[in-house]
Design an enzyme around this catalytic site. Sequence first.
Site, mmCIF file in Angstrom:
data_model
loop_
_atom_site.group_PDB
_atom_site.id
_atom_site.type_symbol
_atom_site.label_atom_id
_atom_site.label_comp_id
_atom_site.label_asym_id
_atom_site.label_seq_id
_atom_site.Cartn_x
_atom_site.Cartn_y
_atom_site.Cartn_z
ATOM 1 N N GLY A 174 -2.033 23.997 0.744
ATOM 2 C CA GLY A 174 -1.273 22.559 0.123
ATOM 3 C C GLY A 174 -1.029 22.232 1.369
ATOM 4 O O GLY A 174 -2.136 21.027 1.395
ATOM 5 N N CYS A 175 -0.646 22.511 2.365
ATOM 6 C CA CYS A 175 -0.017 21.756 3.391
ATOM 7 C C CYS A 175 -1.327 21.862 4.066
ATOM 8 O O CYS A 175 -1.498 20.504 4.845
ATOM 9 C CB CYS A 175 0.839 22.683 4.208
#
Length: 157
Positions: A44-45
Site C-alpha cells: 500500500g505504501c
Amino acid sequence: MAIEAGETAPAFTLNDQDGNRVALKNFRGRTVVIFFYPKDNTPGCTKEACGFRDNIRKFDALDTVILGVSPDAADSHVRFIDKFRLPFTLLSDPDRKVMEQYGAWGEKVLYGVKRVGVIRSTTIVGPDGKVLKHWKRVPKAADHPNKVLEFLESQST
C-alpha cells in the site's frame, strides 16, 4: 490530536533520508503535502508513494512540495527512494512525535484487529502555514495521490 482546516500546522523538524534536518517552516510560501504512511516497501505504501511520484510534474506546476513521513530509518528511506525512483523527500519519525501531533499515530483496525500504529493520513499545509485539508484516514492508498491533486487543482482555479 485532531488537525482541522484553518488551523496553523504543527511545527516540526525531522531528519530526511540523507540525515539532513528538515523543518516545515523551511517551506513557508509554498504548499506542502505531508503524507504519513506505515512502512517503506510495503504494497500500500509503495502504491501511494508511486502515485505521488507519477504526478510530480503536476504537483511541481502547483508549486507543491511532497513530504512522506514514516517511522522508518534513513537507510530504509534511501532504499525505497532508489528502488522506486521517488523524487521527493522522505522523513523519519522514529519516536512518532510528529505523527502524534498530526493524528497519524493511534488506534486503528487492521483485518478486524484493533491495534496501535501509523494511521495512513495526509495533511496539506498552505503557503501561510495553515492547514488547507486533512484526510484523517486514507482508505485507498493507490487512489489517494490523485485525490490530493484534484483538491489542489480545485483550489488554484
